[in-house]
Design an enzyme around this catalytic site. Sequence first.
Site, PDB file in Angstrom:
ATOM      1  N   LYS A 170      31.458  -5.551 -15.432  1.00  8.13           N
ATOM      2  CA  LYS A 170      31.572  -5.549 -13.970  1.00  8.13           C
ATOM      3  C   LYS A 170      30.199  -5.321 -13.357  1.00  8.13           C
ATOM      4  CE  LYS A 170      31.897  -2.796 -10.572  1.00  8.13           C
ATOM      5  NZ  LYS A 170      31.315  -3.574  -9.475  1.00  8.13           N
ATOM      6  N   GLY A 223      24.276   3.898 -12.599  1.00 14.21           N
ATOM      7  CA  GLY A 223      24.507   3.986 -11.160  1.00 14.21           C
ATOM      8  C   GLY A 223      24.201   5.390 -10.677  1.00 14.21           C
ATOM      9  N   SER A 224      24.865   5.774  -9.609  1.00 15.72           N
ATOM     10  CA  SER A 224      24.537   7.061  -8.991  1.00 15.72           C
ATOM     11  C   SER A 224      25.197   8.227  -9.734  1.00 15.72           C
ATOM     12  CB  SER A 224      25.010   7.053  -7.532  1.00 15.72           C
ATOM     13  OG  SER A 224      26.411   6.904  -7.504  1.00 15.72           O
ATOM     14  N   GLY A 228      28.862   8.400 -11.578  1.00 17.14           N
ATOM     15  CA  GLY A 228      28.788   8.671 -13.022  1.00 17.14           C
ATOM     16  C   GLY A 228      29.609   9.891 -13.421  1.00 17.14           C
ATOM     17  N   GLU A 245      23.664   6.305 -17.236  1.00 15.79           N
ATOM     18  CA  GLU A 245      22.281   6.388 -16.745  1.00 15.79           C
ATOM     19  C   GLU A 245      22.359   6.506 -15.236  1.00 15.79           C
ATOM     20  OE1 GLU A 245      19.601   6.913 -18.244  1.00 15.79           O
ATOM     21  OE2 GLU A 245      20.311   6.563 -20.283  1.00 15.79           O
ATOM     22  N   CYS A 279      15.284   3.584 -10.478  1.00 17.58           N
ATOM     23  CA  CYS A 279      15.669   4.946 -10.881  1.00 17.58           C
ATOM     24  C   CYS A 279      14.461   5.715 -11.402  1.00 17.58           C
ATOM     25  CB  CYS A 279      16.752   4.883 -11.942  1.00 17.58           C
ATOM     26  SG  CYS A 279      16.308   3.815 -13.312  1.00 17.58           S
ATOM     27  N   GLU A 378      17.506  12.321  -4.321  1.00 15.61           N
ATOM     28  CA  GLU A 378      17.155  10.923  -4.569  1.00 15.61           C
ATOM     29  C   GLU A 378      17.415  10.113  -3.305  1.00 15.61           C
ATOM     30  OE1 GLU A 378      19.623   8.262  -7.010  1.00 15.61           O
ATOM     31  OE2 GLU A 378      17.785   7.673  -8.040  1.00 15.61           O
TER      32      GLU A 378
END
Length: 476
Positions: A170, A223-224, A228, A245, A279, A378
């Site tokens: 996806k 992703g974020s 996650g 990650e 990232c 972030e």
Amino acid sequence: MKLNLIGGDWVEGSAIRQNINPSDVDDVVGEYAQADAAQARMAIDVADAAQRTWSLSGIQARSNALEFNAAELLARQQELGTLLSREEGKTLAEGIAEVVRAGQIFRFFAGETLRVCGHRLPSVRPLVDVEITREPVGVVGIITPWNFPIAIPAWKIAPALAYGNSVVFKPSDLVPGSAWALAEIISRSGIPAGVFNLVMGRGSIVGNEFVKSEKVDALSFTGSVDTGRRLAEQAARGLKKTQLEMGGKNPLIVLNDADLDIAVNCAIQGAYYSTGQRCTASSRFIVQKDIHARFVSRVRDALKALNVGHALEPETNIGPVVDAEQLRTDQDYVEIGRHEGATLAYGGELLTRRTPGYYMSPAFFTDTTPEMRIAREEIFGPVACAIAVDTYEEALDVANDSEFGLSAGICTTSLKHATHFKRQMQTGMAMVNVPTAGVDYHVPFGGTKGSSYGPREQGSYATEFFTRVKTAYTQA
Ligand code: NAP
């Protein structure tokens, strides 16, 4: 319209999503089918049914399929790089480089397919042998973010297929174009139907099915942190192997003895290239006091010289922000920084260009303290801040004082400090006189703390996630 790939067939979705160019919101890159939950389940079923055949297909067949993908990605780098830049907004040079990276990753894993090793040892029992071998995990669910629309899918899909797993993939709903192009190449690579499936759509619908399904054995997510964490909690209930990650707040330390040209280059490249949407981007410059004024002045000059513009125009150095929501977030943080008392030394403004897009000048804050939100959270945009410190030891403390631990850099000519930094920095990646962003494809990638969870990605370390270990005992 571009369709989903399920069981070797191109399948319409239950809705359609337009892919919009962030450099020119009047430009529709394409229309993409959105799968529903039932289609996601169907993709998982066919992946489950096809996995064993693929795992028994032999390493030469698997290597050949990966090499096919590598060769086509590299041959079509200009065309696919243009598509990537058009949908994501990074410059054309960056878009082409990312496609090349995807090709290199497939080529690397075409070789790794032939190098899966085991061990054979004597048992502690006489006349018994022990063999330790690696096997595929099964069905791997892959969920990716928008900022590397082809490289991140490649560095998950290539090892998954190399080691005999089947895949349900996806991509980010925001940038399905490069992912679809990659899937179309893979569909012609000679792999059996059902081994690789593309299911486009919302994370909360399609991704959620991957996380819930008992037939998905492993989940590789980038992703974020918020997403996650949620996925990991749910995946743990199903005892799935999980690799996450996530975010970063990557520091770049600049010591008094640094080569200023190198430090400024690391700062500009690391913080602002790819519009700061990496990232591994540096977002905190931690600068020793004697070099601080010169560093700030040089960074400001370098920022003034950067062209922010349409991703496909040759003079552009920094493309647009990916979408309206991310632009709003970036602008909010510029305001937050101002309110917190930091000085906006450069940029942070909305820009108007020839085409309507999400343009913003790179923002650079000084007079920042480590407690400020702009120095802790972030942002994931072209926003960075400078924190002044007295000593190397203070710089290291500030750098390590973070919930994240992905990448960190230092600019110094001191071997002593560089060596100490590599040992003491609590991150997965430590850079000396090179930007925090920009990594090799043949070595492990990942972080510590809130940045990563589970085995490392990339390089030969990918076997840790994409295979499982079997121990067999034989008495002859
Ligand atoms: P995100 O919002 O967390 O989304 C990542 C992926 O997860 C998307 O495909 C998303 O689908 C999907 N998703 C969302 N909710 C889900 C759910 N409930 N179940 C299953 N899947 C779900 O992250 P993003 O905004 O795309 O990417 C930016 C973040 O990625 C930043 O934090 C950045 O640091 C991080 N990142 C980390 C690395 C690394 O290697 N450490 C590399 C690149 C980016 P939708 O398409 O529907 O949103």
